[in-house]
Write a protein that holds these residues in place. Sequence first.
Motif, mmCIF file in Angstrom:
data_model
loop_
_atom_site.group_PDB
_atom_site.id
_atom_site.type_symbol
_atom_site.label_atom_id
_atom_site.label_comp_id
_atom_site.label_asym_id
_atom_site.label_seq_id
_atom_site.Cartn_x
_atom_site.Cartn_y
_atom_site.Cartn_z
ATOM 1 N N ILE A 1 0.844 -1.209 0.000
ATOM 2 C CA ILE A 1 0.000 0.000 0.000
ATOM 3 C C ILE A 1 0.872 1.249 0.000
ATOM 4 O O ILE A 1 0.608 2.218 -0.748
ATOM 5 C CB ILE A 1 -0.933 -0.015 1.220
ATOM 6 C CG1 ILE A 1 -1.936 -1.167 1.110
ATOM 7 C CG2 ILE A 1 -1.661 1.321 1.355
ATOM 8 C CD1 ILE A 1 -2.788 -1.367 2.347
ATOM 9 N N GLN A 2 1.904 1.258 0.831
ATOM 10 C CA GLN A 2 2.791 2.423 0.907
ATOM 11 C C GLN A 2 3.509 2.662 -0.419
ATOM 12 O O GLN A 2 3.643 3.803 -0.862
ATOM 13 C CB GLN A 2 3.802 2.227 2.035
ATOM 14 C CG GLN A 2 3.186 2.303 3.425
ATOM 15 C CD GLN A 2 4.181 1.964 4.514
ATOM 16 O OE1 GLN A 2 4.903 0.972 4.424
ATOM 17 N NE2 GLN A 2 4.223 2.779 5.559
ATOM 18 N N THR B 1 8.598 18.177 -5.210
ATOM 19 C CA THR B 1 9.608 18.730 -4.301
ATOM 20 C C THR B 1 9.776 17.905 -3.040
ATOM 21 O O THR B 1 10.724 18.119 -2.287
ATOM 22 C CB THR B 1 9.260 20.181 -3.914
ATOM 23 O OG1 THR B 1 7.955 20.205 -3.320
ATOM 24 C CG2 THR B 1 9.279 21.078 -5.147
ATOM 25 N N LEU B 2 8.872 16.952 -2.801
ATOM 26 C CA LEU B 2 9.002 16.046 -1.670
ATOM 27 C C LEU B 2 9.731 14.771 -2.065
ATOM 28 O O LEU B 2 10.612 14.303 -1.343
ATOM 29 C CB LEU B 2 7.620 15.705 -1.107
ATOM 30 C CG LEU B 2 7.596 14.661 0.027
ATOM 31 C CD1 LEU B 2 8.354 15.170 1.236
ATOM 32 C CD2 LEU B 2 6.155 14.309 0.402
ATOM 33 N N TYR B 3 9.401 14.222 -3.226
ATOM 34 C CA TYR B 3 9.953 12.936 -3.631
ATOM 35 C C TYR B 3 11.105 13.042 -4.635
ATOM 36 O O TYR B 3 11.774 12.050 -4.879
ATOM 37 C CB TYR B 3 8.838 12.058 -4.219
ATOM 38 C CG TYR B 3 7.808 11.674 -3.195
ATOM 39 C CD1 TYR B 3 8.147 10.883 -2.104
ATOM 40 C CD2 TYR B 3 6.489 12.118 -3.290
ATOM 41 C CE1 TYR B 3 7.208 10.534 -1.141
ATOM 42 C CE2 TYR B 3 5.545 11.769 -2.344
ATOM 43 C CZ TYR B 3 5.909 10.978 -1.268
ATOM 44 O OH TYR B 3 4.990 10.636 -0.318
ATOM 45 N N GLN B 4 11.313 14.221 -5.203
ATOM 46 C CA GLN B 4 12.472 14.444 -6.065
ATOM 47 C C GLN B 4 13.027 15.859 -5.855
ATOM 48 O O GLN B 4 13.191 16.617 -6.802
ATOM 49 C CB GLN B 4 12.112 14.259 -7.549
ATOM 50 C CG GLN B 4 11.616 12.886 -7.915
ATOM 51 C CD GLN B 4 11.317 12.763 -9.397
ATOM 52 O OE1 GLN B 4 12.197 12.898 -10.249
ATOM 53 N NE2 GLN B 4 10.052 12.517 -9.723
ATOM 54 N N LEU C 1 10.496 -5.075 4.674
ATOM 55 C CA LEU C 1 9.230 -4.522 4.187
ATOM 56 C C LEU C 1 8.896 -3.210 4.885
ATOM 57 O O LEU C 1 8.449 -2.244 4.256
ATOM 58 C CB LEU C 1 8.115 -5.539 4.414
ATOM 59 C CG LEU C 1 8.224 -6.832 3.583
ATOM 60 C CD1 LEU C 1 7.253 -7.877 4.099
ATOM 61 C CD2 LEU C 1 7.968 -6.543 2.109
ATOM 62 N N THR C 2 9.120 -3.155 6.190
ATOM 63 C CA THR C 2 8.853 -1.930 6.949
ATOM 64 C C THR C 2 9.752 -0.799 6.486
ATOM 65 O O THR C 2 9.307 0.342 6.288
ATOM 66 C CB THR C 2 9.050 -2.185 8.452
ATOM 67 O OG1 THR C 2 8.231 -3.270 8.857
ATOM 68 C CG2 THR C 2 8.690 -0.947 9.256
ATOM 69 N N PHE C 3 11.040 -1.105 6.326
ATOM 70 C CA PHE C 3 12.002 -0.100 5.871
ATOM 71 C C PHE C 3 11.606 0.455 4.513
ATOM 72 O O PHE C 3 11.585 1.673 4.289
ATOM 73 C CB PHE C 3 13.392 -0.726 5.794
ATOM 74 C CG PHE C 3 14.422 0.137 5.118
ATOM 75 C CD1 PHE C 3 15.144 1.078 5.838
ATOM 76 C CD2 PHE C 3 14.669 0.033 3.756
ATOM 77 C CE1 PHE C 3 16.082 1.882 5.212
ATOM 78 C CE2 PHE C 3 15.601 0.830 3.123
ATOM 79 C CZ PHE C 3 16.306 1.756 3.857
ATOM 80 N N CYS C 4 11.296 -0.432 3.587
ATOM 81 C CA CYS C 4 10.981 -0.010 2.226
ATOM 82 C C CYS C 4 9.746 0.884 2.184
ATOM 83 O O CYS C 4 9.771 1.971 1.611
ATOM 84 C CB CYS C 4 10.784 -1.259 1.355
ATOM 85 S SG CYS C 4 10.457 -0.903 -0.386
ATOM 86 N N LEU D 1 7.603 6.173 1.127
ATOM 87 C CA LEU D 1 6.407 7.015 1.227
ATOM 88 C C LEU D 1 6.663 8.275 2.041
ATOM 89 O O LEU D 1 6.160 9.345 1.699
ATOM 90 C CB LEU D 1 5.263 6.212 1.837
ATOM 91 C CG LEU D 1 3.936 6.961 1.985
ATOM 92 C CD1 LEU D 1 3.436 7.473 0.628
ATOM 93 C CD2 LEU D 1 2.882 6.064 2.636
ATOM 94 N N ARG D 2 7.439 8.175 3.133
ATOM 95 C CA ARG D 2 7.700 9.321 4.006
ATOM 96 C C ARG D 2 6.375 9.968 4.420
ATOM 97 O O ARG D 2 6.137 11.156 4.219
ATOM 98 C CB ARG D 2 8.596 10.334 3.305
ATOM 99 C CG ARG D 2 9.966 9.792 2.933
ATOM 100 C CD ARG D 2 10.739 10.774 2.095
ATOM 101 N NE ARG D 2 11.056 11.979 2.832
ATOM 102 C CZ ARG D 2 11.462 13.117 2.279
ATOM 103 N NH1 ARG D 2 11.580 13.202 0.970
ATOM 104 N NH2 ARG D 2 11.744 14.164 3.015
ATOM 105 N N ILE D 3 5.520 9.155 5.017
ATOM 106 C CA ILE D 3 4.167 9.591 5.338
ATOM 107 C C ILE D 3 4.161 10.788 6.272
ATOM 108 O O ILE D 3 3.285 11.661 6.171
ATOM 109 C CB ILE D 3 3.369 8.409 5.949
ATOM 110 C CG1 ILE D 3 1.900 8.787 6.149
ATOM 111 C CG2 ILE D 3 3.996 7.942 7.251
ATOM 112 C CD1 ILE D 3 1.149 9.035 4.872
#
Length: 849
Positions: free
Chosen positions: A64-65, A78-81, A585-588, A593-595
Motif C-alpha cells: 500500500i505504501q 519537491t518532496l519525492y524528487q 518490508l517496513t524499511f521499504c 512514502l515518508r508519510i
Amino acid sequence: MSTIIPTEDVDYTELTRSYMAIFDSQAFYQFLNTTQTGVAHSSSGTELSLLLKSIITSLTLCTIQLMMFCFFRNIFKTLYQPRCYCVPVNERPEPLPKGFFNWIVPTLSYDIHYYMSLGLDAYFFVRFINMLLLFFLIVGTLNISVLIPINLAGSSTEFGASGLDKFSLSNISAEKVRYLNAHFIMGLLTIALFHILIVYEMEAVIKIRHAYLLSPRLRESVISRTLLVTNIPTQILDFESLSQSFSVVPGGVKKVWFVNDYEKASNIVRKSNDAIDYLEEAELKFIKSYHRYYNEEYSKELFENLQIRPYFYPPLYLKVKVPWTKLVYHITIAGWIRVLGLQKRVDQISWSLSKLKQAKVAIEREKLKLSSGSLTKYNCAFIEFGNQTGASIAHQCLLSEKQGFMDKSLMGVHPRDIKWKNLTKDNVITPLLSRYLVTSLCIILIMLYVIPVSFIGLISQIPLLVKLMPCLGWIYGLPEEVRESISSILPSVLLSVLTEIIMVTFRFLTYYKWKLTGSEMELDLQRWYFGFLFIQQFLVVTISSSVTVIFKQIVDQPTSIPVMLATNIPKAAIFFFQFMAVKALTFCGNNFLRIDQLVLRNTIYPFLDRTPRMKFKRLTNLLSIRWGTTYPVYSVYASIGLTYTIISPFISISVIFILLLVLLYYKYSLRYIHNHINESETNGRLYPSALFHLYSGIYCLECCLIGIFFLSQDHNGNFPLRILGWFMTLILMVTVFGNITIYNRYNKHFHNLPIIRENSISESTSSQSLSKNMEFDQTFQMLYLNPNFKYEVPKIWLPSDSLNVSQEEALRFHNEGFEGSTTEGASIYFKLFNKVSNVKITRAPPDYK
C-alpha cells in the motif's frame, strides 16, 4: 533425539538479586527475572503457514505504501524528487520519467561510480550493499543447494525437528550425526570466501581512496593542504613562529587561520537572524492586513491613518554561566513570558529594525577587533601548507617533543564540519573527564536497554498486560484478528522507536566526548552503535533476556561460549528469518512514502512557512544521511546472516531480500532526495570498519559450530565429531590471526596518504567523479575563519503583491540604510475575498550564498 546435548541451566538468581537490590523492589526484581531464555526461541518450530501469516501483514502494508509513493511521486515533486527542483540548476539531475513503475529500472541501472560524486562515504555504502548482495547470493546458493537436502534427510524415526526447523541443522538426529561433516566443509568454504572478499575489498578501498584523494583537482584544494593542530604552545601562537616551526616541511606554511573568541559575535548573529525573521513576518502580517482592509473599501490614506502595525512581546536573551567552569550558554526565552512582568507589547517592525541596525554595528566592531588582533586566541589553528605532501608529512609526524603539546592533528577538515564549541576548550582535564563519563553512560545504556524492552514485551502478552493494567480490559472487545495484529505489530513499532531514541541519545552523548569534527563523531558512533545493535538485537534476543547473564557466563566460564552459542543460536533461526523479512518490508514502505513529511507538507508546513525565507529554507534544507549510524545497521544484518548461513541456510534469502530493497531505496534517495554535500565526510574510513564488523558474524558462526561438533552425540552415546570441533577451534584461531593481520596491514592506509606513488593511481579517478564537497573552498579567502566573523546582516526579502505594498516597504527599508531590500523572487496571492493567502517563491533570497 537431537544430536546436540544442552548444558544444564545455571541459576543466576543470587547474581541478579545483587544487581537489582539497588531498586529495593521485589516486584521489579521478579519482573526482570522472569526468564533467562532468549525471546527468539519462541519462534522455534514455527510452521510455514504461521510465518507467512506474520509476514503478509507487513507485505500488505508495504505494498500500500509503495503504491501511494508511485501515485504521489509525480504530484509532490519537491518532496519525492527535491534535488531535481530545490538545488541550483547546474546541480540538478534529470528527473525520472513519469509513470507508475517507470522509476524502478532507471534507479537500479545507475552506475555505482555516479555516487562517488556524493563523497566516498556514499559511494562505499552502495558498494557495501552490492558486495553483501553478491556474497550472500554466492554463499547462499551453495549452502542451500548442499545443506538443505542434507538437513531434510537428517531426521529419523525417533527424532525430527518441527516446522521450518526441518530445513536447518536442528533436524539432524543422533543416528545421522555424521551428516554434520557437510556443514563443516561448507563452513570452511564460507569462511574462506569471506576472507577472500575482505582482502579484495581492502585492496580496492585503498586504491580507490588514494586515487580519489590524490587526484590533481583534489590535491590542489585548500582543504587537502590544511591541517588542524591542537594544544599549540602560547609562545608560538603567531604566523611567524608557526612558519618557522614547520619550515622543515616540504612546501612550508602558506596560511594560518587562528581560532579566536567568537562567543560575542555568535550571540550577535543569533539575535540578527531572529530579528530578520521577526521583521519579515511582521511585514507579511502588515501586507495581509492591508489587503483585508483594502477589500473592505478602506482608502489607502485611511488605512495609513489607522496605524495598523503588528505588536508583540520581544524574546528574552539570557546569558548563563556554569559555575566553576568557563562554559557559557546563551538562552532564548519566548517573549510571552513578559506577560508575567506586566510588560507592554512593542511595535514588531520597529523593534526588528532597531535590532538589525545594532547587529550591523556590533558585528563590524567584532570584525575590527579580529583584524587588530585584540580578540583572545585559543591554542589551536588551521595551518595551510604549500602542498598536500607537506600537510601529509606534518600529519604523520610527532609535532612536539613536549608531551601534551601539538598532540593531535586532523587533515582534510570540512569548514562546515567543525565543532567550534569543542575546539575552543583549553582545559585539558574537563574534556578528559567528560569523555570517560560519556563512555560509562554509553555502557550503562547498553546494559539497561533490557528494562524498557521487557516492558514493551508485555504488549505482545495481552492477558498479562490486562492483568497488570485492568483499565485496558476493553481490548478483549476487539476482534481476535485485531488483537493479534496489535500484539504482533505494536511491539515492533515501539522497539523501533526505542532504538531510534537510543541512537539519538548516543549521538547527543558523543558530542560531549569533545570530538573536534562531525566526521570524528561519525566514526565513534559507528563503533558504539554497532556494539549496541549486535548485543541487544542479536545476542540478548538469541541467548538471554539479560546482558548481565551473558557477561556473567562469559566471565565465569569463557570456554563455555561455544556451548552457550550452540545450544541457543539454532533455536532462533526462524525468528531472524521473520525479523529480517518484516524489517525489509517496513524499511521499504516507510522510507519511500515518508508519510510523516507528506502529512506535514499538506497540514502544518503552510502555517509554519510564514515568510518566503522560511519556505525557502524548508524546501532547500535537504535530508542528510548520518553514515555513522547507517553502516552499523546493515553490518549487524550481515553478521546475523553470516552466523546462520551454515546453521539455517535459508537465512540468506531474507538477507538478500532486505539488501535488494535497501539498495533500491538508497540508489533512489541519494540521487533524488538527500543532500549531495556530506559535511561530515570521512573519505571512506567508515567502510573498512563496517567490513571488520562482519567478523562478529564469522566468530559467532565458528564458535557455534565448535559447540555443535563437541556436543553432537550419536545413538551409542559417543561424540564422533570432536575431531571436527578441534579443527574448527584451530580455524577460529587462524581467523583471529587473520583478522589482526589484515587490520594491521591496511589500517594505516585509512589515516595517511602515500608519499611515493604511481602516476597511474593518481590519474585514474575522473574529474567528474570528484566530490563537490571540495569545490567551493577555492572561492573563500577566509575558509577556516569562524562563520560568525564572515556574517553579514541579511537583506530584507518581501513577497510582491498586487497592491505594491511590499514594494513600497522594500523601498522604504532601502532608504533607511538596508541596502538590497527587494521583492524579487517571491510573491503573495490572495483568494476567498483576500482572507486566504499563499506565498510563492521562484528564486533564492537576495543574500543567499
